[in-house]
Design a protein around this motif. Sequence first.
Motif, PDB file in Angstrom:
ATOM      1  N   SER A  67       0.826  -1.206   0.000  1.00 54.55           N
ATOM      2  CA  SER A  67       0.000   0.000   0.000  1.00 54.55           C
ATOM      3  C   SER A  67       0.860   1.256   0.000  1.00 54.55           C
ATOM      4  CB  SER A  67      -0.902   0.027   1.231  1.00 54.55           C
ATOM      5  OG  SER A  67      -1.629  -1.157   1.295  1.00 54.55           O
ATOM      6  N   PHE A  68       1.942   1.204   0.772  1.00 54.57           N
ATOM      7  CA  PHE A  68       2.830   2.359   0.826  1.00 54.57           C
ATOM      8  C   PHE A  68       3.380   2.663  -0.574  1.00 54.57           C
ATOM      9  CE2 PHE A  68       7.108   4.207   1.537  1.00 54.57           C
ATOM     10  CZ  PHE A  68       6.706   5.373   2.174  1.00 54.57           C
ATOM     11  N   ILE A  69       3.874   1.621  -1.261  1.00 50.98           N
ATOM     12  CA  ILE A  69       4.428   1.812  -2.608  1.00 50.98           C
ATOM     13  C   ILE A  69       3.329   2.258  -3.572  1.00 50.98           C
ATOM     14  CG2 ILE A  69       5.550   0.641  -4.552  1.00 50.98           C
ATOM     15  CD1 ILE A  69       6.915  -1.191  -2.501  1.00 50.98           C
ATOM     16  N   PHE A  70       2.146   1.668  -3.419  1.00 50.26           N
ATOM     17  CA  PHE A  70       1.032   2.003  -4.308  1.00 50.26           C
ATOM     18  C   PHE A  70       0.653   3.482  -4.178  1.00 50.26           C
ATOM     19  CE2 PHE A  70      -3.470   2.643  -5.080  1.00 50.26           C
ATOM     20  CZ  PHE A  70      -3.645   2.050  -6.328  1.00 50.26           C
ATOM     21  N   TRP A  71       0.440   3.955  -2.943  1.00 43.18           N
ATOM     22  CA  TRP A  71       0.021   5.347  -2.748  1.00 43.18           C
ATOM     23  C   TRP A  71       1.126   6.334  -3.062  1.00 43.18           C
ATOM     24  CZ3 TRP A  71      -4.694   6.226  -3.330  1.00 43.18           C
ATOM     25  CH2 TRP A  71      -5.674   5.366  -2.852  1.00 43.18           C
ATOM     26  N   LEU A  72       2.369   5.916  -2.799  1.00 43.91           N
ATOM     27  CA  LEU A  72       3.508   6.760  -3.151  1.00 43.91           C
ATOM     28  C   LEU A  72       3.546   6.960  -4.670  1.00 43.91           C
ATOM     29  CD1 LEU A  72       5.904   7.986  -1.600  1.00 43.91           C
ATOM     30  CD2 LEU A  72       7.230   5.990  -2.263  1.00 43.91           C
ATOM     31  N   SER A  73       3.366   5.841  -5.424  1.00 43.16           N
ATOM     32  CA  SER A  73       3.386   5.917  -6.882  1.00 43.16           C
ATOM     33  C   SER A  73       2.218   6.753  -7.381  1.00 43.16           C
ATOM     34  CB  SER A  73       3.315   4.519  -7.497  1.00 43.16           C
ATOM     35  OG  SER A  73       4.256   3.679  -6.901  1.00 43.16           O
ATOM     36  N   ALA A  74       1.052   6.561  -6.771  1.00 42.80           N
ATOM     37  CA  ALA A  74      -0.146   7.312  -7.187  1.00 42.80           C
ATOM     38  C   ALA A  74       0.081   8.807  -6.970  1.00 42.80           C
ATOM     39  CB  ALA A  74      -1.361   6.830  -6.397  1.00 42.80           C
ATOM     40  N   PHE A  75       0.689   9.162  -5.826  1.00 46.22           N
ATOM     41  CA  PHE A  75       0.959  10.562  -5.521  1.00 46.22           C
ATOM     42  C   PHE A  75       1.888  11.189  -6.561  1.00 46.22           C
ATOM     43  CE2 PHE A  75       3.970  13.539  -3.549  1.00 46.22           C
ATOM     44  CZ  PHE A  75       3.096  14.578  -3.243  1.00 46.22           C
ATOM     45  N   PHE A  76       2.992  10.473  -6.879  1.00 50.40           N
ATOM     46  CA  PHE A  76       3.944  11.051  -7.835  1.00 50.40           C
ATOM     47  C   PHE A  76       3.390  11.060  -9.258  1.00 50.40           C
ATOM     48  CE2 PHE A  76       7.009  10.587  -4.386  1.00 50.40           C
ATOM     49  CZ  PHE A  76       7.616  11.827  -4.477  1.00 50.40           C
ATOM     50  N   LEU A  77       2.563  10.068  -9.580  1.00 52.13           N
ATOM     51  CA  LEU A  77       1.917  10.077 -10.901  1.00 52.13           C
ATOM     52  C   LEU A  77       1.057  11.336 -11.033  1.00 52.13           C
ATOM     53  CD1 LEU A  77       1.180   8.562 -13.566  1.00 52.13           C
ATOM     54  CD2 LEU A  77      -0.809   7.667 -12.341  1.00 52.13           C
ATOM     55  N   ALA A  78       0.235  11.601 -10.003  1.00 52.11           N
ATOM     56  CA  ALA A  78      -0.646  12.771 -10.032  1.00 52.11           C
ATOM     57  C   ALA A  78       0.186  14.050 -10.091  1.00 52.11           C
ATOM     58  CB  ALA A  78      -1.543  12.758  -8.796  1.00 52.11           C
TER      59      ALA A  78
END
Length: 322
Positions: free
Chosen positions: A32-43
């Motif tokens: 989840s940490f990696i997922f949300w981190l990636s989502a944040f930087f994608l946005a």
Amino acid sequence: MPHSPVSSLVLAAGYLPERASSVAAGVDGVFSFIFWLSAFFLALIVAVTVTFVWRYRVRASRPGPEVSPDRDTRLELLWTFIPLALVMVVFAASTQVYLAMTSAEPGAAPLTVQVTARRWAWRFDHAGGKGSNELHLVSGRPAELVLSSTDVIHSLYVPEFRLKQDAVPGRYNRMVFTPTRPGTYAVVCAEYCGTNHSRMDAAVVVHPDQASFDAWAREGVQPEESLVDRGRRVFDENGCSACHSVDGTPGVGPSLKGIWGKTEKLRDGTTVKVDENHVRESILQPGERLTAGYDDVMPPIPLEERDLLGVIAYLQSLKETP
Ligand code: CUA
């Protein structure tokens, strides 16, 4: 199991299977940490891109490109050290979870299961002798799976446990965890192993308590000999006892009583732990690692896979007998 600091960031459940092992929460935390981190930087990156494209678009009032600085040290330090700090957090959290999958909690007596993979089926030999094409475990009791393969690389994967481990021909891999939720789950093969790879599945049954497991283990006649019995027979048939006693008497080779799990001194001054891989090597290539004080006189004994597993189970049983 101590939870990693990021476990609390676990995604609201929904698209992941239920969690049924001691390591599942930790795995989900890292994921989840990696997922949300990636989502944040994608946005962030998409937003900055769109903003710049709009802001610096071609306009009549702006005939050519403006001069821009060729470097900005502050910016370069930022985009070096922020990602570095983030991947170090990921590294620390995953290492913690990974270590929990490979070492048993001290003090607890694990339920050991020898897992043998072949094209295209799983075989589970449970401590106490019961063999089955189903994996049986006890909720709340640590489980220790030792995996091997008779042909190609397979991989044991139980999504609800969030665990996956390769079964490799020629060596033994270990997997340690505690199932936490009674029920029946699917074991699947997660390493492409040929035509029927996608159909190489089995059931894992997590019993609510030890009594339920014991009832299953007693049920039905055992038509084939257990691994320990097989190992004792192979040991006798190959004349191993001529050099290796099982009661502590010294001989041409080391006595095998109580040898399992010990750390042995070798002739070259190094040491080795007597585990599955060492026993296997000592049978197939006895000259490779000689125990201190003994000569290189044993010929290689080319045992087939199941006989090797039998001898390993037999040596383990010699430890249990006082
Ligand atoms: Cu076995 Cu894929």
